[in-house]
Write an enzyme that holds these catalytic residues in place. Structure first.
Site, mmCIF file in Angstrom:
data_model
loop_
_atom_site.group_PDB
_atom_site.id
_atom_site.type_symbol
_atom_site.label_atom_id
_atom_site.label_comp_id
_atom_site.label_asym_id
_atom_site.label_seq_id
_atom_site.Cartn_x
_atom_site.Cartn_y
_atom_site.Cartn_z
ATOM 1 N N ASP A 4 59.022 45.711 0.290
ATOM 2 C CA ASP A 4 59.862 46.017 -0.868
ATOM 3 C C ASP A 4 59.066 46.234 -2.140
ATOM 4 O O ASP A 4 59.562 46.813 -3.097
ATOM 5 C CB ASP A 4 60.866 44.877 -1.104
ATOM 6 C CG ASP A 4 61.912 44.850 -0.026
ATOM 7 O OD1 ASP A 4 62.353 45.926 0.365
ATOM 8 O OD2 ASP A 4 62.262 43.758 0.434
ATOM 9 N N HIS A 51 56.789 36.397 2.387
ATOM 10 C CA HIS A 51 57.647 36.739 3.513
ATOM 11 C C HIS A 51 57.758 35.535 4.420
ATOM 12 O O HIS A 51 56.791 34.799 4.578
ATOM 13 C CB HIS A 51 57.047 37.917 4.299
ATOM 14 C CG HIS A 51 58.054 38.594 5.162
ATOM 15 N ND1 HIS A 51 58.381 38.109 6.396
ATOM 16 C CD2 HIS A 51 58.824 39.679 4.943
ATOM 17 C CE1 HIS A 51 59.318 38.890 6.906
ATOM 18 N NE2 HIS A 51 59.612 39.839 6.054
#
Ligand code: ACO
Length: 457
Positions: free
Chosen positions: A377, A320
């Site tokens: 996700d 991320h």
């Protein structure tokens, strides 16, 4: 020694600033510091170009705050995510999606009366204009639902002329509430259209999440029964996606909106940005990746590929831009994932594979060193799959949840006195000025031809 002060910002004191020195000329300038309520100190470079004629270079905005905001705070080093100050874990546990929407959009948790009015407002806009429903028939049945979302949401501006004047706050509110209300209907219709099923009517007696589930999975010939675990799970998924400060799609919405574009066009732009596999498309990519890996004995091979600099493969659902620690949303999502699978009695080999992969990656030197943890996700795809959502609808669910965040940032941007049209600069590396060459006089002997060469970059 500084010889100029660039900004007049009040929170900058004599020592609360940075000095920029041009080593070529020896000239230096004081750049004021800015400090938010929480988070990193910033160098205020607003007046840098005007005063020094110098630009900054920051591809991907890794060191640049593009705006000021009061909506969401992320501390990526410590895995903290707050909406209007409230930790995401608490909202996921105690709040509903509608309440979180109110909080994100209006800044405070609502009173019972405010919540009632807000619910009624949203429920008053769940239907689509009938002619908009016919818009779907222009798409192929096998169109990706995100393609339909981009088109239909953009088309709202052609249907709701009473809410595209951004200078009128009543119209802004109407557009914001309409977008939140209509997204589940638009998304569910994209799915029903792919199946060749009739478009269901939204049910205003249900919660936002329940209504979304019923529109997705109802069969007009049967009564749809709400499963409380699934409705709780979908509410959580929506809450966990409600906002995430200045990510790619939100920044896209702000950039589109900064020119004064209408809100429906801005949100359509955000949906387009979200679609990419490096952003909201990652949940779909995770499932595809798990299918490709297939069995736990192949994990080593794929982890090796992910670490190979010459191989473009990445472990989808890992890493991320901001979190260099466990994504707090992933922790909640992981718990919800187990709950849903247990209630549905699903023993999904994809989940077992995901758990193995998570373990291997978390113990691998490469992933530890680069601080690559599973993101939200990684789990959302597995839950959505277990609930019966087709893979192509995963990013649509993300878009439905994120709409409130997009709309809140658009609202905040329009209210910000510092707001200007977004117009980044560039580091130019092209040809210097040259004169036009007639076609017959051009040098065509070099290798600069052929589509591959032209597109390789
Ligand atoms: N697998 C393998 N290596 C990775 C991964 C990954 N998933 N993610 C990052 N890396 C490596 C990069 O190769 C790079 O290595 P290098 O330093 O040797 O060049 C380093 O880690 C840093 O990666 P960047 O791409 O520079 O980091 P950035 O912050 O730009 O990217 C991103 C973040 C796009 C999320 C990236 O981690 C990624 O592509 N992950 C997979 C896709 C994904 O899961 N996206 C969802 C994001 S969350 C969301 O949208 C809700």
């Amino acid at each position: 020694m500084s010889d100029k002060t660039i900004s007049d910002k009040t929170n900058s004191t004599e020592t609360d600033n940075f000095t920029l020195t041009d080593n070529a000329t020896g000239k230096s300038w004081n750049l004021p510091a800015q400090t938010g309520v929480m988070g990193n100190r910033l160098v205020d470079i607003k007046k840098l170009y005007g005063e020094t004629g110098t630009l900054t270079y920051d591809p991907g905005f890794t060191s640049t705050a593009s705006c000021r905001s009061s909506i969401t705070y992320i501390d990526g080093e410590n895995g903290i995510l707050l909406h209007r100050g409230y930790p995401i874990e608490q909202l996921a546990k105690h709040s509903s999606f509608m309440e979180t929407c109110y909080l994100v959009l209006y800044g405070e948790l609502p009173s019972p009366e405010q919540k009632g009015i807000f619910d009624a407002e949203i429920k008053g806009h769940t239907l689509l204009h009938d002619q908009l429903s016919s818009f779907y028939h222009g798409f192929m049945r096998n169109a990706h639902p995100m393609a339909i979302m981009v088109g239909v949401v953009g088309a709202l501006s052609a249907f709701y002329h009473d809410s595209i004047d951004i200078n009128d706050i009543t119209q802004r509110r109407l557009a914001a509430h309409r977008l939140i209300a209509k997204m589940p209907t638009i998304g569910a219709y994209a799915y029903k259209y792919s199946l060749g099923m009739p478009f269901p009517t939204p049910r205003n007696d249900l919660t936002y999440g329940e209504n979304l589930l019923q529109m997705m999975f109802c069969n007009p010939a049967e009564e749809y029964e709400i499963n409380p675990t699934l409705s709780r799970a979908i509410e959580r998924i929506l809450i966990l996606h409600a906002d995430h400060e200045q990510n790619a799609s939100t920044s896209t919405v702000r950039l589109a909106g900064s020119s004064g574009a209408n809100p429906y066009a801005c949100i359509a732009a955000g949906i387009a940005s979200l679609w990419g596999p490096a952003h909201g498309g990652a949940n779909e990519a995770v499932l595809k990746m798990l299918n490709e890996i297939g069995t736990p004995d192949k994990i080593g091979e794929y982890v090796k590929k992910a670490k190979d600099k010459n191989d473009p493969f990445r472990l989808m659902g890992f890493g991320h831009r901001v979190y260099k620690n466990y994504d707090p949303r992933a922790a909640v999502m992981r718990e919800t994932c187990h709950e849903v699978l247990e209630v549905l009695g699903i023993h999904d080999p994809a989940l077992q594979l995901a758990m193995e992969l998570e373990k291997v990656a978390l113990e691998d030197e490469y992933f530890i060193k680069k601080k690559l943890y599973p993101n939200v996700d990684f789990y959302s795809g597995i839950i959505l799959k277990a609930m019966g959502f087709p893979t192509s609808m995963f990013t649509v669910m993300f878009a439905i949840g994120r709409t409130v965040g997009w709309v809140a940032h658009w609202k905040e941007m329009l209210q910000d006195a510092d707001q200007k049209i977004g117009r980044p600069r560039q580091l130019y590396l092209g040809s210097k000025q040259r004169d036009y060459v007639a076609m017959g006089d051009r040098d065509i002997s070099d290798k600069k031809s052929g589509w591959t060469w032209l597109w390789k970059g």
